[in-house]
Design an enzyme around this catalytic site. Structure first.
Site: not given
Ligand code: GLP
Length: 249
Positions: A67, A135, A137, A142
């Site tokens: 993404d 959440n 995702h 989302e």
């Molecule tokens: C972000 C990314 C995800 C990631 C998630 C968790 O929004 N788009 O690909 O897995 O959040 O992030 P973190 O590893 O910093 O908790």
């Protein structure tokens, strides 16, 4: 699903890097699906270390990231392109032309189509690395009423803005939209590696592994994939979740 329980973030990162390096050694021109966020930072550091020790060669590897935020240029320090360059790509012998991330500045619809076609033209994803949002995702998919099939634009939820705005100067600076691979794109990967660390992810991981499979908790769909490995530390794996070292569905 195979669940590997580890003691720490460091151990999670090492085990994840081992799986990725093994994939590259087995198939040198592997297509790796890569993730951003804090969780995979340690994994990338371990892969850089493996490269420096001559244990893995990225010269033929192709990568596609999950993404990107809308409206950020590749040079913006908060963009996922910048993150990947700094954390991994600039430190290994990967051909920059073989690294792909959705464009945050292009026409949304055209970019989504281009990205989906690109993944197909590469022959699909051999190994997809995933982190987990609070959440549920995955990528930026989302909670929604339906599972999105292909790469698509998304409106980020308040919970994601809350969680990710820590990486921006202010909450207002954080983009409200992003482009993400779809759930269908992710589910077509031949192998999936989900890494989860920390007590704040405990409930999200429990729902991913044991909850009902519903689009309002996107990661639950991973229960339907036939080759998922989850590496999670003690803090993220709740004691009351009925998990042994290994769950095979
Ligand atoms: C972000 C990314 C995800 C990631 C998630 C968790 O929004 N788009 O690909 O897995 O959040 O992030 P973190 O590893 O910093 O908790």
């Amino acid at each position: 699903m195979k669940v590997i329980r580890v003691n720490s973030y460091e151990e999670m990162s090492r085990r994840a890097a081992d799986i990725i390096a093994a994939q590259i050694n087995k198939k040198p021109d592997s297509v790796l699906g890569l993730a951003t966020g804090s969780t995979p930072e340690g994994t990338y550091a371990e892969l850089v270390s493996d490269y420096e020790k001559g244990k893995v060669d990225f010269s033929l590897v192709r990568t596609v990231n999950l993404d990107e935020y809308e409206g950020l240029s590749p040079e913006s320090p908060q963009s996922y392109r910048y993150f990947m360059n700094k954390r991994l790509f600039e430190h290994i012998n990967i051909d920059p032309d073989n690294t792909h991330i959705p464009g945050g500045l292009s026409d949304e619809a055209e970019e989504c189509k281009r990205y989906e076609e690109l993944i197909s033209s590469l022959g699909g994803i051999d190994l997809q690395l995933l982190g987990l949002g609070h959440n549920g995702h995955i990528g930026f998919n989302e909670p929604a009423q339906e599972f999105a099939r292909h790469t698509h634009p998304v409106e980020l939820t308040e919970s994601t803005i809350e969680a990710n705005s820590r990486l921006f100067q202010s909450r207002e600076e954080m983009p409200r939209r992003a482009v993400t691979m779809g759930i269908g794109t992710i589910m077509q990967a031949k192998q999936i590696l989900l890494i989860v660390s920390g007590g704040d992810k405990k409930e999200a991981l429990r729902r991913t592994l044991c909850g009902p499979i519903r689009p309002d908790f996107p990661a639950s769909v991973l229960q339907l994939h036939r080759d998922v490995t989850v590496i999670a530390d003690e803090a993220a794996l709740s004691k009351d979740t009925t998990l042994s070292q290994d769950i095979a569905f």
